[in-house]
Motif scaffolding. Structure first.
Motif, PDB file in Angstrom:
ATOM      1  N   GLY A 129     -31.974  39.278  26.507  1.00 36.96           N
ATOM      2  CA  GLY A 129     -32.308  38.499  25.333  1.00 36.96           C
ATOM      3  C   GLY A 129     -32.494  39.276  24.053  1.00 36.96           C
ATOM      4  O   GLY A 129     -33.075  38.764  23.111  1.00 36.96           O
ATOM      5  N   ILE A 135     -30.868  31.859  14.372  1.00 41.86           N
ATOM      6  CA  ILE A 135     -30.892  31.439  15.771  1.00 41.86           C
ATOM      7  C   ILE A 135     -31.006  29.925  15.790  1.00 41.86           C
ATOM      8  O   ILE A 135     -32.013  29.361  15.359  1.00 41.86           O
ATOM      9  CB  ILE A 135     -32.080  32.064  16.532  1.00 41.86           C
ATOM     10  N   SER A 192     -26.935  32.600  23.569  1.00 37.02           N
ATOM     11  CA  SER A 192     -27.944  33.249  24.397  1.00 37.02           C
ATOM     12  C   SER A 192     -27.551  33.100  25.862  1.00 37.02           C
ATOM     13  O   SER A 192     -26.779  32.204  26.228  1.00 37.02           O
ATOM     14  CB  SER A 192     -29.319  32.621  24.161  1.00 37.02           C
ATOM     15  N   TYR A 237     -26.101  39.284  22.278  1.00 37.82           N
ATOM     16  CA  TYR A 237     -27.290  39.263  23.112  1.00 37.82           C
ATOM     17  C   TYR A 237     -27.104  40.229  24.270  1.00 37.82           C
ATOM     18  O   TYR A 237     -26.011  40.361  24.815  1.00 37.82           O
ATOM     19  CB  TYR A 237     -27.502  37.875  23.712  1.00 37.82           C
ATOM     20  N   TYR A 255     -35.417  38.133  20.203  1.00 36.76           N
ATOM     21  CA  TYR A 255     -35.213  36.808  19.618  1.00 36.76           C
ATOM     22  C   TYR A 255     -36.366  35.866  19.899  1.00 36.76           C
ATOM     23  O   TYR A 255     -36.498  34.818  19.267  1.00 36.76           O
ATOM     24  CB  TYR A 255     -33.880  36.190  20.064  1.00 36.76           C
TER      25      TYR A 255
END
Length: 271
Positions: A202, A171, A154, A198, A210
């Protein structure tokens, strides 16, 4: 719907000295160097503008499956079906570390935004995190039920997303201790998740938010690459996803990548 003019696309340079399928490609952060990983067991470095071959690197004893540059532009990494990962210094094209620990082919790599960590995954269903400076393994993440084919950190480096043949995206929360746990499992795919990334805001592709785990859009074409965008989330979803359907290949296109500036796109295939 935004009414921007259609994209004007033309082939700029042809990179044609591979002796096998092109499995992966990556641009350096400054866009001046192109890296390609081939089924022939070699890693190729090219001058982007001219197409000149800068180096052809051996060392792996099997097909090179993946390659990527560190965000700071000093290093690049490659992985192979020989179960190893190699970390290279860009300026000298010299191998610094050979990372061992996977039990089967290593299919995906990703650097953290600060270039200090490297994530890897593959057919052994393991995700491993490595310290770039020393080459030491920091920890491994378990939970997928099939091969891990894609990964990305991320933007804030708090999480790692991984995609698998088990049809899920996981994740992982990297802020917790060892062993790490995943705080989201994104379902909805019906097959291998061969690519994910990503956006700067995000979003994941198959476009997910996410934070909520909600699937926003379903894209059925691969491979996919995200170009930089200064617009809103809606702008990103509508215009910054490029699906590689342009004609010219005689076989499946396995990889595509944008330069950081978003002006050049490379795609590779078996020819």
């Amino acid at each position: 719907m935004n009414s921007r003019a259609p994209l004007s696309v033309g082939r700029v340079t042809f990179f044609g000295r591979h002796r096998g399928e092109v499995n992966c490609s990556a641009f350096s952060p400054d866009g001046q160097t192109l890296l390609t990983a081939s089924e022939d067991g070699y890693l190729y470095g090219w001058e982007t503008k001219s197409g000149q071959l800068l180096w052809r690197l051996g060392g792996h004893t099997g097909p090179v499956k993946f390659c990527c540059f560190s965000p700071d532009g000093y290093l690049f990494a490659s992985s192979s079906s020989d179960r190893t990962i190699r970390l290279w210094e860009l300026s000298r094209a010299e191998c610094l570390w050979v990372l061992k620990g996977h039990q089967r082919s290593v299919e995906t790599l990703s650097f953290s935004p600060d270039s200090r960590q490297l994530a890897s995954g593959g057919w052994d269903k393991q995700v491993m995190l490595w310290e770039v400076q020393s080459g030491h393994k920091l920890r491994h993440l378990e939970g997928h039920h099939d091969s891990i084919q894609s990964s990305d950190f991320s933007p804030n480096a708090n999480c790692l997303a991984t995609g698998s043949w088990d049809s899920t995206v996981r994740i992982w929360d990297l802020r917790v201790g060892t062993p790490a746990v995943f705080h989201q499992e994104l379902e909805g795919h019906s097959g291998n998740i061969s690519c994910l990334c990503y956006s700067s805001s995000g979003l994941l592709i198959k476009v997910w938010d996410y934070n909520t785990g909600k699937c926003l859009e379903t894209l059925k074409v691969r491979p996919v690459a995200a170009a930089p965008s200064e617009g809103s989330r809606k702008d990103f979803r509508t215009w910054s996803l490029v699906l590689c359907f342009w004609q010219g290949f005689l076989d499946v296109a396995h990889t595509c990548a944008f330069t950081r500036q978003g002006k050049l796109l490379v795609s590779g295939a078996a020819i």
